[in-house]
Design an enzyme around this catalytic site. Structure first.
Site, PDB file in Angstrom:
ATOM      1  N   ASP A  65       0.842  -1.199   0.000  1.00 53.05           N
ATOM      2  CA  ASP A  65       0.000   0.000   0.000  1.00 53.05           C
ATOM      3  C   ASP A  65       0.876   1.247   0.000  1.00 53.05           C
ATOM      4  O   ASP A  65       1.964   1.211   0.573  1.00 53.05           O
ATOM      5  CB  ASP A  65      -0.803   0.025   1.311  1.00 53.05           C
ATOM      6  N   TYR A  67       2.044   4.783   1.551  1.00 51.60           N
ATOM      7  CA  TYR A  67       1.963   5.353   2.901  1.00 51.60           C
ATOM      8  C   TYR A  67       0.679   6.170   3.012  1.00 51.60           C
ATOM      9  O   TYR A  67       0.285   6.853   2.062  1.00 51.60           O
ATOM     10  CB  TYR A  67       3.161   6.261   3.173  1.00 51.60           C
ATOM     11  N   PHE A  78       7.921   2.435  -0.658  1.00 46.74           N
ATOM     12  CA  PHE A  78       8.880   2.636   0.437  1.00 46.74           C
ATOM     13  C   PHE A  78       9.525   4.018   0.444  1.00 46.74           C
ATOM     14  O   PHE A  78      10.177   4.390   1.421  1.00 46.74           O
ATOM     15  CB  PHE A  78       9.983   1.560   0.429  1.00 46.74           C
ATOM     16  N   HIS A 187       9.455  -9.107   5.534  1.00 48.14           N
ATOM     17  CA  HIS A 187       9.242  -7.690   5.228  1.00 48.14           C
ATOM     18  C   HIS A 187      10.127  -6.819   6.127  1.00 48.14           C
ATOM     19  O   HIS A 187      10.443  -7.206   7.252  1.00 48.14           O
ATOM     20  CB  HIS A 187       7.763  -7.363   5.469  1.00 48.14           C
TER      21      HIS A 187
END
Length: 220
Positions: A65, A67, A78, A187
């Site tokens: 997703d 942020y 990221f 992750h």
């Protein structure tokens, strides 16, 4: 449907843009931007593609997703713009780069420099409501980004895929390990980074593979 996106991607993705699910997705996204606070800014929805053309892709990093905090999402998974505090997952990514390669943590969280070198920083879902993680899931984005991964797998080889976490690993199930380098680990989020993201050596392994195949290494 005419979508404003980098030309080499437009050429390979046009069939997706013409499918009924994509029309429904566009209607949903437009209505959301009109009625709610949505991230990233509308002009940055396809920024991952604009920053790294289809022909340029050497490495693929799959996020989930965007942020959902103010000013964070910038269209690259990221990544955040200069001046924005590093989210925890990005902090851990930079820590692993330093552990792996000895590269100092950079002064800002922009990953544009990675994209410019051929790293496709692709989220599975390209939009999100403010402060509501996962709020634009199951509206069509996943079908679109599944198609992106599938087309890359069909049309390109000798790519490096960095699949961090079970979600990315499921999305990457179509990739041929014999024709590409597929690297998997937990992750980088604080919940899972200590279970094997730290110490995965993905950045040095990526560069070793690229060098062995006569491709330019990434300056991480």
């Amino acid at each position: 449907m005419n979508v404003t996106i980098e030309q080499s991607w437009k050429k390979v993705l046009q069939d997706e843009f013409d499918k009924p699910y994509f029309s429904k997705l566009v209607q949903f996204v437009k209505s959301e931007y009109k009625s709610r606070r949505i991230y990233p800014p509308a002009k940055s929805i396809f920024r991952a593609f604009d920053a790294c053309s289809f022909d340029q892709v050497k490495v693929v990093i799959l996020g989930q997703d965007p942020y959902h905090g103010p000013g964070q999402a910038n269209g690259l998974c990221f990544s955040v713009h200069e001046g924005v505090s590093f989210p925890p997952s990005l902090v851990n990514i930079f820590k692993e780069v330093k552990n792996d390669l000895g590269v100092d943590i950079p002064p800002n969280g922009s990953l544009d420099r990675w994209a410019e070198q051929g790293v496709l920083l692709l989220n599975a879902t390209l939009t999100v409501r403010a402060h509501q993680a996962g709020s634009h899931q199951n509206q069509g984005w996943e079908e679109f980004t599944d198609a992106v991964v599938r087309i890359l797998a069909q049309k390109k080889s000798e790519l490096v895929y960095l699949l961090w976490g079970s979600y990315a690993q499921k999305k990457g199930a179509v990739i041929d390990n014999a024709r590409n380098l597929v690297l998997k680990s937990p992750h980088p989020s604080p919940l899972s980074a200590h279970r094997g993201f730290f110490g995965n050596g993905h950045f040095s392994k990526t560069n070793e593979y690229l060098a062995a195949n006569g491709l330019g290494e990434i300056i991480w």
